[in-house]
Design an enzyme around this catalytic site. Structure first.
Site, PDB file in Angstrom:
ATOM      1  N   THR A   8     -23.183   0.368  -8.949  1.00 41.13           N
ATOM      2  CA  THR A   8     -24.173   0.013  -7.933  1.00 41.13           C
ATOM      3  C   THR A   8     -23.704   0.397  -6.537  1.00 41.13           C
ATOM      4  O   THR A   8     -22.531   0.660  -6.307  1.00 41.13           O
ATOM      5  CB  THR A   8     -24.455  -1.502  -7.915  1.00 41.13           C
ATOM      6  OG1 THR A   8     -23.260  -2.183  -7.524  1.00 41.13           O
ATOM      7  CG2 THR A   8     -24.931  -2.005  -9.266  1.00 41.13           C
ATOM      8  N   HIS A   9     -24.634   0.352  -5.622  1.00 40.69           N
ATOM      9  CA  HIS A   9     -24.326   0.475  -4.205  1.00 40.69           C
ATOM     10  C   HIS A   9     -23.612  -0.804  -3.771  1.00 40.69           C
ATOM     11  O   HIS A   9     -24.062  -1.905  -4.099  1.00 40.69           O
ATOM     12  CB  HIS A   9     -25.604   0.643  -3.385  1.00 40.69           C
ATOM     13  CG  HIS A   9     -26.293   1.943  -3.614  1.00 40.69           C
ATOM     14  ND1 HIS A   9     -27.117   2.164  -4.700  1.00 40.69           N
ATOM     15  CD2 HIS A   9     -26.265   3.094  -2.906  1.00 40.69           C
ATOM     16  CE1 HIS A   9     -27.577   3.396  -4.630  1.00 40.69           C
ATOM     17  NE2 HIS A   9     -27.079   3.991  -3.553  1.00 40.69           N
ATOM     18  N   GLY A  10     -22.521  -0.670  -3.055  1.00 39.62           N
ATOM     19  CA  GLY A  10     -21.783  -1.838  -2.569  1.00 39.62           C
ATOM     20  C   GLY A  10     -21.183  -2.645  -3.697  1.00 39.62           C
ATOM     21  O   GLY A  10     -20.989  -2.163  -4.813  1.00 39.62           O
TER      22      GLY A  10
END
Length: 142
Positions: A8-10
């Site tokens: 995922t992002h972050g």
């Protein structure tokens, strides 16, 4: 057992993994990968491949990522298309109901069955309180 990589992002991947552990307990052969500000797609490909080297992938690999077309998906797509493992796939839109259902089914499911479980659970995990209450009222009338 099918290996699972959450990308995922972050730090969302790390946090959803922690949340799932609170409910389902710690799982083996599961890992998370984060896509941080300043990183590029190549960084993600390296991260995915590094995780895969440490996992048991004989029964397959399921990538659970946040967004179709996002960097975690695109990098996982490269890994999947370059892999010689036929039992490897990606499902987008990860949410907690999806992850928990996949955990519950992966000891007895093929990669194809897990993909279907993930998609169904992800969709069914999205609800509106008013819709649920309305359905309950309709059932009481019958």
């Amino acid at each position: 057992m099918v290996a699972i990589i959450i990308g995922t992002h972050g730090s969302f991947s790390e946090q959803i993994l922690r949340s799932a552990e609170m409910i389902f307990g710690k799982q083996e052969n599961v890992s998370s990968v984060t896509f941080e500000t300043g990183e590029g797609p190549e960084d993600l490909v390296v991260k995915y491949k590094t995780k895969l080297e440490k996992m048991d992938c004989k029964e397959g690999v399921l990538f659970l990522v946040d967004l179709f077309g996002g960097s975690p998906f695109n990098a996982a797509s490269r890994v999947v298309t370059e892999s010689e493992n036929e039992n490897i796939d990606i499902v987008t839109g990860i949410n907690l109901p999806m992850l928990l259902e996949v955990y519950g089914a992966r000891s007895f499911s093929s990669i194809k069955e897990l993909v279907n479980t993930a998609k169904q659970a992800g969709n069914e995990g999205i609800k509106s309180l008013k819709d649920v209450l309305s359905e309950q009222e309709d059932e009481e009338i019958l």
